[in-house]
Design a protein around this motif. Sequence first.
Motif, PDB file in Angstrom:
ATOM      1  N   SER A  56       0.845  -1.179   0.000  1.00 10.30           N
ATOM      2  CA  SER A  56       0.000   0.000   0.000  1.00 10.30           C
ATOM      3  C   SER A  56       0.888   1.238   0.000  1.00 10.30           C
ATOM      4  N   VAL A  57       0.718   2.096  -1.004  1.00  7.68           N
ATOM      5  CA  VAL A  57       1.531   3.298  -1.116  1.00  7.68           C
ATOM      6  C   VAL A  57       0.666   4.515  -0.838  1.00  7.68           C
ATOM      7  N   LEU A  58       1.144   5.352   0.057  1.00  5.84           N
ATOM      8  CA  LEU A  58       0.471   6.605   0.368  1.00  5.84           C
ATOM      9  C   LEU A  58       1.269   7.721  -0.295  1.00  5.84           C
ATOM     10  N   ALA A  59       0.652   8.419  -1.231  1.00  2.00           N
ATOM     11  CA  ALA A  59       1.335   9.482  -1.970  1.00  2.00           C
ATOM     12  C   ALA A  59       1.035  10.835  -1.335  1.00  2.00           C
ATOM     13  N   ILE A  60       2.088  11.645  -1.204  1.00  4.51           N
ATOM     14  CA  ILE A  60       1.954  12.994  -0.670  1.00  4.51           C
ATOM     15  C   ILE A  60       2.088  13.972  -1.832  1.00  4.51           C
ATOM     16  N   VAL A  61       1.111  14.860  -1.961  1.00  3.71           N
ATOM     17  CA  VAL A  61       1.118  15.858  -3.028  1.00  3.71           C
ATOM     18  C   VAL A  61       1.680  17.152  -2.438  1.00  3.71           C
ATOM     19  N   LYS A  62       2.837  17.549  -2.951  1.00  2.06           N
ATOM     20  CA  LYS A  62       3.496  18.756  -2.461  1.00  2.06           C
ATOM     21  C   LYS A  62       2.861  19.995  -3.087  1.00  2.06           C
ATOM     22  N   ARG A  63       3.175  21.160  -2.540  1.00  2.00           N
ATOM     23  CA  ARG A  63       2.603  22.414  -3.049  1.00  2.00           C
ATOM     24  C   ARG A  63       2.876  22.603  -4.538  1.00  2.00           C
ATOM     25  N   SER A  64       4.017  22.132  -4.998  1.00  3.63           N
ATOM     26  CA  SER A  64       4.385  22.280  -6.409  1.00  3.63           C
ATOM     27  C   SER A  64       3.568  21.364  -7.320  1.00  3.63           C
ATOM     28  N   GLY A  65       2.821  20.425  -6.721  1.00  2.99           N
ATOM     29  CA  GLY A  65       2.042  19.479  -7.509  1.00  2.99           C
ATOM     30  C   GLY A  65       2.740  18.146  -7.691  1.00  2.99           C
ATOM     31  N   THR A 107       4.204  14.580  -6.664  1.00  2.00           N
ATOM     32  CA  THR A 107       3.838  13.586  -5.655  1.00  2.00           C
ATOM     33  C   THR A 107       5.057  12.752  -5.309  1.00  2.00           C
ATOM     34  N   GLU A 108       5.096  12.329  -4.042  1.00  4.92           N
ATOM     35  CA  GLU A 108       6.163  11.446  -3.573  1.00  4.92           C
ATOM     36  C   GLU A 108       5.582  10.540  -2.507  1.00  4.92           C
ATOM     37  N   PRO A 109       6.197   9.398  -2.275  1.00  4.09           N
ATOM     38  CA  PRO A 109       5.676   8.487  -1.246  1.00  4.09           C
ATOM     39  C   PRO A 109       5.820   9.101   0.151  1.00  4.09           C
ATOM     40  N   PHE A 110       4.873   8.775   1.040  1.00  3.74           N
ATOM     41  CA  PHE A 110       4.960   9.234   2.425  1.00  3.74           C
ATOM     42  C   PHE A 110       6.247   8.685   3.034  1.00  3.74           C
ATOM     43  N   SER A 111       6.914   9.515   3.831  1.00  2.00           N
ATOM     44  CA  SER A 111       8.166   9.109   4.459  1.00  2.00           C
ATOM     45  C   SER A 111       8.130   9.437   5.946  1.00  2.00           C
ATOM     46  N   ARG A 112       8.144   8.382   6.764  1.00  2.00           N
ATOM     47  CA  ARG A 112       8.222   8.579   8.216  1.00  2.00           C
ATOM     48  C   ARG A 112       9.507   9.307   8.577  1.00  2.00           C
ATOM     49  N   HIS A 113      10.575   8.998   7.835  1.00  2.00           N
ATOM     50  CA  HIS A 113      11.872   9.636   8.086  1.00  2.00           C
ATOM     51  C   HIS A 113      11.779  11.155   7.939  1.00  2.00           C
ATOM     52  N   LYS A 114      11.036  11.637   6.928  1.00  2.00           N
ATOM     53  CA  LYS A 114      10.878  13.075   6.740  1.00  2.00           C
ATOM     54  C   LYS A 114      10.099  13.703   7.896  1.00  2.00           C
ATOM     55  N   VAL A 115       9.134  12.982   8.431  1.00  2.00           N
ATOM     56  CA  VAL A 115       8.396  13.481   9.592  1.00  2.00           C
ATOM     57  C   VAL A 115       9.354  13.627  10.777  1.00  2.00           C
ATOM     58  N   GLY A 144      -8.010   6.458   4.775  1.00  2.00           N
ATOM     59  CA  GLY A 144      -8.376   5.626   3.632  1.00  2.00           C
ATOM     60  C   GLY A 144      -8.214   6.294   2.283  1.00  2.00           C
ATOM     61  N   VAL A 145      -7.306   7.259   2.181  1.00  2.00           N
ATOM     62  CA  VAL A 145      -7.067   7.921   0.902  1.00  2.00           C
ATOM     63  C   VAL A 145      -5.706   7.501   0.350  1.00  2.00           C
ATOM     64  N   ALA A 146      -5.579   7.530  -0.962  1.00  2.00           N
ATOM     65  CA  ALA A 146      -4.313   7.137  -1.596  1.00  2.00           C
ATOM     66  C   ALA A 146      -3.366   8.318  -1.749  1.00  2.00           C
ATOM     67  N   GLU A 147      -3.929   9.534  -1.828  1.00  2.00           N
ATOM     68  CA  GLU A 147      -3.120  10.742  -1.957  1.00  2.00           C
ATOM     69  C   GLU A 147      -3.559  11.757  -0.918  1.00  2.00           C
ATOM     70  N   LEU A 148      -2.577  12.508  -0.432  1.00  2.00           N
ATOM     71  CA  LEU A 148      -2.854  13.489   0.611  1.00  2.00           C
ATOM     72  C   LEU A 148      -1.959  14.699   0.396  1.00  2.00           C
ATOM     73  N   ALA A 149      -2.495  15.885   0.609  1.00  2.00           N
ATOM     74  CA  ALA A 149      -1.696  17.105   0.474  1.00  2.00           C
ATOM     75  C   ALA A 149      -0.677  17.184   1.606  1.00  2.00           C
ATOM     76  N   SER A 150       0.500  17.694   1.304  1.00  2.00           N
ATOM     77  CA  SER A 150       1.552  17.802   2.316  1.00  2.00           C
ATOM     78  C   SER A 150       1.085  18.648   3.494  1.00  2.00           C
ATOM     79  N   ASN A 151       0.222  19.595   3.235  1.00  2.00           N
ATOM     80  CA  ASN A 151      -0.353  20.428   4.287  1.00  2.00           C
ATOM     81  C   ASN A 151      -1.076  19.580   5.338  1.00  2.00           C
ATOM     82  N   GLU A 152      -1.747  18.533   4.870  1.00  2.00           N
ATOM     83  CA  GLU A 152      -2.480  17.643   5.777  1.00  2.00           C
ATOM     84  C   GLU A 152      -1.533  16.858   6.682  1.00  2.00           C
TER      85      GLU A 152
END
Length: 157
Positions: free
Chosen positions: A44-53, A55-63, A96-104
């Motif tokens: 299961s891949v969770l994609a993060i949509v950055k402000r620039s548009g 997308t990249e995979p969610f990264s716990r390390h970045k958090v 339960g979403v596949a993509e999420l804004a980085s703001n979220e």
Amino acid sequence: MRCPYCRHPDSRVVDSREGDDGMLIRRRRACQSCEKRFTTVEESVLAIVKRSGVTEPFSRHKVVTGVMKACQGRPVTRDALEALAQQVEDEIRSRGVAELASNEVGLAILPPLRELDEVAYLRFASVYRSFDSVEDFEAAIADLRGQSDQTSAASTG
């Protein structure tokens, strides 16, 4: 699923097993043509949509690294940061979403960080919410005080 041996386009699932806390599924398959067996892995891949548009995979390390900056000089352990990152990921995946804004993601970090360390919370919120003035800090501190007053009144009440 295409057979890696004979390239036949069809196979049947012989066995399925979950791994990595349900985030991964391993399937044992058998080719319908040559009958050889092979394993596939579904993740299961969770994609993060950055402000620039982008997308990249969610990264716990970045958090962890983002929150670590706010926790600099504070009595917060690496284990506590790892637990916070896991809590944030669990909360986000529960939507339960596949993509999420980085703001979220930033919004999801704030509540557990507030519980972990209020000073680090203020530091993170000041950058994340782009505090422009002392009044922004005062409002955030007043909000923190209001929350702690409610918590202590509920526990003594």
